[in-house]
Design an enzyme around this catalytic site. Structure first.
Site, short mmCIF file in Angstrom:
data_model
loop_
_atom_site.label_atom_id
_atom_site.label_comp_id
_atom_site.label_asym_id
_atom_site.label_seq_id
_atom_site.Cartn_x
_atom_site.Cartn_y
_atom_site.Cartn_z
N SER A 102 -2.58 -6.43 1.29
CA SER A 102 -1.74 -5.93 2.37
C SER A 102 -1.21 -7.10 3.17
O SER A 102 -1.85 -8.17 3.22
CB SER A 102 -2.56 -5.01 3.30
OG SER A 102 -1.85 -4.69 4.48
N TYR A 134 -10.20 -2.44 7.90
CA TYR A 134 -9.18 -2.40 6.86
C TYR A 134 -8.52 -3.76 6.71
O TYR A 134 -8.38 -4.29 5.61
CB TYR A 134 -8.13 -1.33 7.17
CG TYR A 134 -6.98 -1.33 6.18
CD1 TYR A 134 -7.13 -0.76 4.93
CD2 TYR A 134 -5.76 -1.93 6.49
CE1 TYR A 134 -6.09 -0.78 4.00
CE2 TYR A 134 -4.72 -1.96 5.57
CZ TYR A 134 -4.89 -1.38 4.33
OH TYR A 134 -3.86 -1.42 3.41
#
Length: 249
Positions: free
Chosen positions: A137, A150
């Protein structure tokens, strides 16, 4: 990575980026197996794409990996690529002191790819050529404070991918990392799928496939993710961190 003639396992393939990659690779002449925990989502993929196979797999569960991998390799002995896409994202308030979401995130986003790679590695090493792809990400490079675990899990997966690539550089296995920006999926909830600030999923998939087809080595980063990926190198980390967290705070 060759873009046709592969046999590819895609975790988290029932929706979002995983499903988008599955459909794109299947359309390019690859054998594709999507894996996930939700049977209903997998069935929807197969119903729309009869050329895609689905298997139930929970990458957060070591027993599930141990049970599924032998059957997978028996049924698909030509398997030569895996895309570690399965992931979860939770908003956390660290002051609450509840670490259940954090532990679940690490189990899926970090331990899942590590364990599944270990289970598949002997088979992949025996192939003439093979590819391991991780999906990290932009938040691996500039974290979102409201989703601390996350963001940290994707940073960990980025680091793991770098080390994996170095350790396997003398083998037949290529290691790629796909780093998405904020994309219109339901990863962060139903509202994300229509958020105008997010990159439309079809655009992300098309640009990603174009980069891979163009002979990408190492990282696969679409233009929308470049400000995050390059923030520190360009001396813009503090400003980018502030902007990301103001936008999503």
């Amino acid at each position: 990575m060759k873009t046709s003639g592969n046999t590819i396992l895609i975790t988290g393939g029932g929706s979002g980026i995983g499903r988008g990659l599955a459909e794109a690779f299947a359309a390019n002449g690859n054998t594709v197996i999507v894996a996930g925990r939700r049977r209903s989502a997998l069935d929807n993929v197969v119903a729309a794409n009869p050329n895609i196979t689905a298997i139930e797999l929970d990458v957060a569960d070591l027993a599930s990996i141990a049970a599924v991998v032998p059957a997978l390799l028996r049924d698909f002995p030509a398997l030569d690529a895996v895309i570690h896409n399965a992931g979860i994202a939770k908003v956390e308030k660290v002051v609450d002191g509840d670490v259940a979401d954090a532990e679940a995130t690490i189990a899926t986003n970090v331990l899942g790819p590590i364990r599944l790679t270990a289970a598949l590695l002997p088979h992949l090493l025996a192939q003439p050529s093979a590819t391991i792809l991780t999906v990290t990400s932009g938040l691996a490079f500039v974290p979102l404070a409201s989703s601390p675990t996350y963001s940290a899990s994707k940073a960990a997966l980025h680091s793991y991918t770098e080390s994996l690539r170095e350790q396997l550089k003398a083998t037949s296995i290529e290691v790629l990392e796909i780093a998405p920006p904020y994309v219109q999926t339901e990863l962060g909830g139903a509202q994300q799928a229509t958020d105008p600030m997010a990159m439309p999923l079809p655009e992300f998939i098309a640009e990603t496939i174009k980069i891979i087809t163009g002979g990408a080595t190492g990282e696969v980063v679409v233009d929308r993710c470049r400000p995050l990926r390059d923030a520190e190198a360009k001396g813009a980390y503090a400003a980018t961190f502030a902007a990301v967290n103001a936008m999503h705070g």
